[in-house]
Design an enzyme around this catalytic site. Structure first.
Site, mmCIF file in Angstrom:
data_model
loop_
_atom_site.group_PDB
_atom_site.id
_atom_site.type_symbol
_atom_site.label_atom_id
_atom_site.label_comp_id
_atom_site.label_asym_id
_atom_site.label_seq_id
_atom_site.Cartn_x
_atom_site.Cartn_y
_atom_site.Cartn_z
ATOM 1 C CG HIS A 89 52.016 15.198 37.090
ATOM 2 N ND1 HIS A 89 51.167 14.447 38.010
ATOM 3 C CD2 HIS A 89 52.548 15.842 38.181
ATOM 4 C CE1 HIS A 89 51.324 14.463 39.333
ATOM 5 N NE2 HIS A 89 52.184 15.433 39.357
ATOM 6 C CE LYS A 130 54.389 13.766 47.519
ATOM 7 N NZ LYS A 130 54.121 14.093 46.061
ATOM 8 N NE ARG A 132 51.570 21.834 43.059
ATOM 9 C CZ ARG A 132 51.284 20.773 43.677
ATOM 10 N NH1 ARG A 132 50.299 20.089 43.842
ATOM 11 N NH2 ARG A 132 52.081 20.542 44.588
ATOM 12 C CB SER A 186 49.003 12.818 43.086
ATOM 13 O OG SER A 186 49.691 13.257 41.685
HETATM 14 O O1 PNS Z 1 56.058 14.393 42.805
HETATM 15 P P1 PNS Z 1 57.065 14.600 44.246
HETATM 16 O O2 PNS Z 1 56.602 13.579 45.048
HETATM 17 O O3 PNS Z 1 57.161 16.116 44.414
HETATM 18 O O4 PNS Z 1 58.596 13.994 43.327
HETATM 19 C C1 PNS Z 1 59.673 14.199 44.346
HETATM 20 C C2 PNS Z 1 60.886 13.253 43.685
HETATM 21 C C3 PNS Z 1 60.321 11.773 43.604
HETATM 22 C C4 PNS Z 1 61.081 13.800 42.388
HETATM 23 C C5 PNS Z 1 61.997 13.213 44.746
HETATM 24 O O5 PNS Z 1 61.461 12.862 46.072
HETATM 25 C C6 PNS Z 1 63.004 12.600 44.198
HETATM 26 O O6 PNS Z 1 63.822 13.029 43.394
HETATM 27 N N1 PNS Z 1 63.246 11.311 44.699
HETATM 28 C C7 PNS Z 1 64.357 10.550 44.605
HETATM 29 C C8 PNS Z 1 65.389 10.573 45.632
HETATM 30 C C9 PNS Z 1 66.217 11.726 45.514
HETATM 31 O O7 PNS Z 1 66.925 11.758 44.761
HETATM 32 N N2 PNS Z 1 66.003 12.549 46.604
HETATM 33 C C10 PNS Z 1 66.253 13.932 46.236
HETATM 34 C C11 PNS Z 1 67.631 14.194 47.209
HETATM 35 S S1 PNS Z 1 67.919 16.051 47.107
#
Ligand code: PNS
Length: 172
Positions: free
Chosen positions: A28, A52, A101, A139
């Site tokens: 990250h 998660k 990745r 993570s």
């Molecule tokens: O590190 P991650 O878990 O891959 O990140 C995913 C994250 C948190 C960026 C994603 O789940 C997100 O954008 N969450 C906020 C809610 C939202 O906007 N969801 C996407 C709709 S397309």
């Protein structure tokens, strides 16, 4: 046009770098550092991934990022529990930066990028390909190693290694 005047002509380029960061890893940090070179201002967003169950509170995750990315002067860290697209629009950001990745990341990230483009057409999703040494790093790998008392020093920044280990290690 020199660098300063071209930046002024374009306006300030703001990017949002969202993730769960539970916890932040060296992978990250590499993406944050590279994003900080590409954009004038980078907002690292500790966000909610409904798929998660986090091990660290949003405040702890923000603190870990601040302790390790604090030297990057154009980076800020925030939390938001709503839609990423709403946050991006609120901040007038023009890019969402994500690390990519492997092929396994692609379908999910592609879907998110398309949904975010529909919800917030003014922002582009920019994928930065991870360094090969971070291909395997996540993570959840860090959490699993730490929970068995393994050495996570090759995966997370030194400033937060002991904190993560002390929170996750369930073995004496
Ligand atoms: O590190 P991650 O878990 O891959 O990140 C995913 C994250 C948190 C960026 C994603 O789940 C997100 O954008 N969450 C906020 C809610 C939202 O906007 N969801 C996407 C709709 S397309």
């Amino acid at each position: 046009m020199n660098n300063l005047s071209s930046t002024a002509a374009r306006g300030r380029r703001i990017a949002v770098c969202p993730g769960s960061f539970d916890p932040v890893t060296l992978g990250h940090l590499d993406i944050m550092q590279r994003a900080s070179q590409l954009f004038d201002r980078v907002i690292v967003l500790v966000s909610v991934n409904p798929k998660k169950s986090p091990s660290f509170t949003p405040e702890e995750r923000v603190e870990m990022i601040k302790r390790t990315a604090g030297h990057l002067k154009n980076i800020e860290v925030e939390t938001f529990d709503g839609l990423l697209a709403d946050f991006v629009r609120q901040k007038k950001a023009t890019a969402i930066v994500k690390g990519l990745r492997a092929v396994t990341d692609f379908e999910y990230e592609f879907q998110m990028a398309l949904a975010n483009k529909k919800l917030c057409p003014e922002a582009e999703t920019v994928f930065l390909v991870t360094r090969s040494e971070n291909m395997y790093l996540s993570s959840s790998v860090v959490k699993q190693i730490a929970s068995f008392g393994g050495d996570i020093s090759g995966f997370v920044p030194p400033q937060i290694k002991d904190f993560i280990a002390s929170r996750l290690c369930v073995r004496e």
